[in-house]
Design a protein around this motif. Structure first.
Motif, mmCIF file in Angstrom:
data_model
loop_
_atom_site.group_PDB
_atom_site.id
_atom_site.type_symbol
_atom_site.label_atom_id
_atom_site.label_comp_id
_atom_site.label_asym_id
_atom_site.label_seq_id
_atom_site.Cartn_x
_atom_site.Cartn_y
_atom_site.Cartn_z
ATOM 1 N N THR A 115 0.808 -1.223 0.000
ATOM 2 C CA THR A 115 0.000 0.000 0.000
ATOM 3 C C THR A 115 0.840 1.271 0.000
ATOM 4 O OG1 THR A 115 -0.175 0.208 2.420
ATOM 5 C CG2 THR A 115 -1.763 -1.238 1.315
ATOM 6 N N ALA A 228 -7.196 -5.844 3.510
ATOM 7 C CA ALA A 228 -7.404 -4.715 2.601
ATOM 8 C C ALA A 228 -8.841 -4.660 2.108
ATOM 9 C CB ALA A 228 -6.445 -4.814 1.422
ATOM 10 N N VAL A 235 -6.551 0.054 6.823
ATOM 11 C CA VAL A 235 -5.383 0.053 5.941
ATOM 12 C C VAL A 235 -5.059 1.468 5.478
ATOM 13 C CG1 VAL A 235 -4.467 -0.793 3.748
ATOM 14 C CG2 VAL A 235 -5.792 -2.327 5.233
ATOM 15 N N ALA A 236 -6.084 2.242 5.149
ATOM 16 C CA ALA A 236 -5.865 3.626 4.724
ATOM 17 C C ALA A 236 -5.279 4.461 5.851
ATOM 18 C CB ALA A 236 -7.178 4.230 4.230
ATOM 19 N N THR A 239 -1.658 3.576 6.341
ATOM 20 C CA THR A 239 -0.868 4.090 5.223
ATOM 21 C C THR A 239 -0.660 5.591 5.345
ATOM 22 O OG1 THR A 239 -1.731 2.326 3.796
ATOM 23 C CG2 THR A 239 -0.723 4.225 2.708
ATOM 24 N N GLN A 323 -1.907 -1.599 -4.188
ATOM 25 C CA GLN A 323 -3.103 -0.792 -4.285
ATOM 26 C C GLN A 323 -2.806 0.596 -3.742
ATOM 27 O OE1 GLN A 323 -6.059 -2.788 -1.774
ATOM 28 N NE2 GLN A 323 -5.632 -1.320 -0.140
ATOM 29 N N GLU A 324 -3.433 1.579 -4.311
ATOM 30 C CA GLU A 324 -3.301 2.937 -3.808
ATOM 31 C C GLU A 324 -4.418 3.188 -2.795
ATOM 32 O OE1 GLU A 324 -0.754 4.478 -4.383
ATOM 33 O OE2 GLU A 324 0.007 3.812 -6.313
ATOM 34 N N THR A 325 -4.033 3.732 -1.675
ATOM 35 C CA THR A 325 -5.030 4.050 -0.630
ATOM 36 C C THR A 325 -5.017 5.544 -0.366
ATOM 37 O OG1 THR A 325 -3.392 3.589 1.085
ATOM 38 C CG2 THR A 325 -4.852 1.802 0.473
#
Length: 326
Positions: A115, A228, A235-236, A239, A323-325
């Protein structure tokens, strides 16, 4: 001293055995604040605490994890730490890895996803003596080369560089043989061994593996596919806080380096300062895209792992590796 010094290994393993290697989730955080009411999660490191983990510790020290409602316990690693497997099976929520470990893990059913990538350019390199006359990896010849066979970077090197009259020996984690022999080369990280060798009087030339096209991201924050999907906000939050931690560390590492040294006394202030500066040169910390990854880079990496026969063709989708968060 080296990144893999025996004393370091023994000392940190003892810390792990006695519970001193990580801050307890039930005690004040590293910043001195209580952690009551915060969600407890664990972050497993891929090695003993050092500069490549600076941003994670900075996020904890500066309260960025707490601001996101998280009480993060950072668990030191060591030789052979099974971070990918621990994260994939949910034993820990998050881990630290290099990018090539993600598709390698996924090919074996350990479904983890990246991430955030703190280090944009691979710090993996090889050291040679300036006296050898070798200036590029393609010129590696007539030397003894210490490296770990079977690793992705070493298999890529063997496939793409002639290595004429190069005798490959196992890498023992020390720079001792390198210091004794001007015709000796070895694997290394740009943020560590070059400093140590120079301190011992060696005239070192650093040959980055990325110069021949192998350039996986490093110091990744990873989690499981399951987490995720089921807890995207957790997760966001992790991150976001990690990003702030790395920005802080790379712009002002002193406070975090002092903390790292307290956790890992074998590290000197000099090597940590050198490490932070070396890592900063490999990042894009001053740009809005800091920490972000691209599908193109992941596809290239997956194709390279297929090329060197470490994963079967079509066994891993590059898009599934990251993945982009927000």
């Amino acid at each position: 001293m080296s990144r893999y010094a025996i004393a370091l290994m023994v000392g940190c393993l003892l810390m792990l055995a006695t519970g001193c290697g990580s801050e307890s989730a039930d005690s004040p955080s590293a910043g001195g604040k209580k952690t009551v009411g915060l969600r407890k999660v664990q972050l497993a490191l891929n090695w003993f605490p050092e500069a490549e983990h600076g941003g994670f510790y900075a996020a904890k020290l500066n309260g960025f994890y707490e601001e996101e409602g998280l009480d993060v316990e950072i668990i030191p690693g060591g030789p052979g730490s099974p971070v990918i497997q621990q994260v994939a099976r949910g034993a820990v929520s998050f881990g630290v890895a290099t990018a090539d470990q993600v598709p390698l893990g996924r090919a074996q059913g350990a479904n983890v996803v990246a991430t955030f990538a703190a280090i944009d350019q691979s710090p993996r390199c090889f050291l040679v003596h300036e006296e050898s006359g070798i200036k590029t990896l393609e010129e590696l010849k007539n030397v003894t080369l210490a490296m770990s066979s079977g690793r992705a970077f070493s298999e890529y090197l063997k496939k793409h560089v002639p290595l004429t009259k190069v005798r490959i020996v196992p890498y023992d984690g020390s720079i001792a043989a390198f210091l004794r022999d001007k015709n000796f080369a070895q694997q290394a990280y740009e943020f560590s061994e070059p400093f140590l060798a120079k301190e011992e009087g060696a005239n070192v030339r650093v040959l980055p593996i990325r110069a021949i096209g192998y350039n996986p991201y490093a110091s990744l924050l990873i989690t499981s596919d399951k987490l995720a999907k089921e807890d995207a906000e957790l997760v966001a939050a992790m991150t976001r806080a990690t990003l702030k931690g790395w920005q802080t560390y790379l712009n002002e590492p002193r406070k975090t380096n002092e903390h790292l040294q307290s956790l890992n006394p074998e590290l000197t202030a000099g090597v940590l300062d050198f490490g932070a500066k070396a890592i900063r040169k490999l990042t894009i910390v001053d740009q809005p895209t800091f920490g972000q990854m691209t599908a193109e880079r992941w596809k290239t990496l997956v194709d390279q792992l297929v090329e060197i026969e470490l994963i079967p063709k079509d066994s891993v989708s590059a898009d599934a590796c990251f993945q982009e968060t927000p």
